[in-house]
Design a protein around this motif. Sequence first.
Motif, PDB file in Angstrom:
ATOM      1  N   THR A  35       0.849  -1.193   0.000  1.00  0.00           N
ATOM      2  CA  THR A  35       0.000   0.000   0.000  1.00  0.00           C
ATOM      3  C   THR A  35       0.881   1.238   0.000  1.00  0.00           C
ATOM      4  OG1 THR A  35      -1.728  -1.158   1.226  1.00  0.00           O
ATOM      5  CG2 THR A  35      -1.804   1.246   1.255  1.00  0.00           C
ATOM      6  N   LEU A  36       0.521   2.196  -0.859  1.00  0.00           N
ATOM      7  CA  LEU A  36       1.220   3.476  -0.951  1.00  0.00           C
ATOM      8  C   LEU A  36       0.239   4.597  -0.655  1.00  0.00           C
ATOM      9  CD1 LEU A  36       2.993   2.972  -4.392  1.00  0.00           C
ATOM     10  CD2 LEU A  36       4.039   2.723  -2.157  1.00  0.00           C
ATOM     11  N   GLU A  96       5.783  13.169   0.076  1.00  0.00           N
ATOM     12  CA  GLU A  96       6.220  12.031   0.879  1.00  0.00           C
ATOM     13  C   GLU A  96       5.315  10.867   0.521  1.00  0.00           C
ATOM     14  OE1 GLU A  96       6.291  12.981   5.039  1.00  0.00           O
ATOM     15  OE2 GLU A  96       8.113  14.175   4.830  1.00  0.00           O
ATOM     16  N   VAL A  97       5.927   9.756   0.156  1.00  0.00           N
ATOM     17  CA  VAL A  97       5.188   8.553  -0.212  1.00  0.00           C
ATOM     18  C   VAL A  97       5.432   7.505   0.874  1.00  0.00           C
ATOM     19  CG1 VAL A  97       4.806   6.803  -1.969  1.00  0.00           C
ATOM     20  CG2 VAL A  97       5.526   9.115  -2.662  1.00  0.00           C
ATOM     21  N   ASP A  98       4.408   7.258   1.674  1.00  0.00           N
ATOM     22  CA  ASP A  98       4.499   6.223   2.717  1.00  0.00           C
ATOM     23  C   ASP A  98       4.077   4.896   2.099  1.00  0.00           C
ATOM     24  OD1 ASP A  98       5.190   8.075   4.737  1.00  0.00           O
ATOM     25  OD2 ASP A  98       3.075   8.599   5.002  1.00  0.00           O
ATOM     26  N   GLY A 106       8.060   2.201   5.008  1.00  0.00           N
ATOM     27  CA  GLY A 106       9.025   3.284   4.886  1.00  0.00           C
ATOM     28  C   GLY A 106       8.397   4.498   4.223  1.00  0.00           C
ATOM     29  N   THR A 107       9.235   5.488   3.989  1.00  0.00           N
ATOM     30  CA  THR A 107       8.813   6.723   3.331  1.00  0.00           C
ATOM     31  C   THR A 107       9.810   7.056   2.241  1.00  0.00           C
ATOM     32  OG1 THR A 107       7.788   7.549   5.359  1.00  0.00           O
ATOM     33  CG2 THR A 107       8.290   9.168   3.669  1.00  0.00           C
TER      34      THR A 107
END
Length: 130
Positions: A35-36, A96-98, A106-107
């Motif tokens: 999941t993003l 920022e992509v979690d 991560g990010t």
Amino acid sequence: MGLVGWNVWLWAAPSSQLQWGPVTDSISEGDVTVTLTANVVRMRWEMGNGDDVVCGAGTPWSSVRSRGGHNVASPTCGYVYEEDGIYTVSGTSEWEVDWSGGGWSGTLPLSLSREVEVIVGELQSVNVNP
């Protein structure tokens, strides 16, 4: 055209929420799901003269917001040029992509930029006494 000493309003005008976030998506393969979720965390404006302005989405200019077009500062993101010239202004959305999946997370940083030339001139007036 902008004017020396006048307020320039800076804002991002995304055509859809997908261009600002949050954007979430998932994909599965076998028993693993990744999941993003991506969000813009700030805008960075490089003003073409060595100055940077960092802010959020900004406030779109309108004659109502600027009290009829007067020299009013943006309430959220603006700049004032001190010299005339032609400036290449770059606007960069910093994301920022979690992510998470398979027991990991991560990010990741992501930056998207566009640039435009802005002409800044001097306004001069002449006072003639009859």
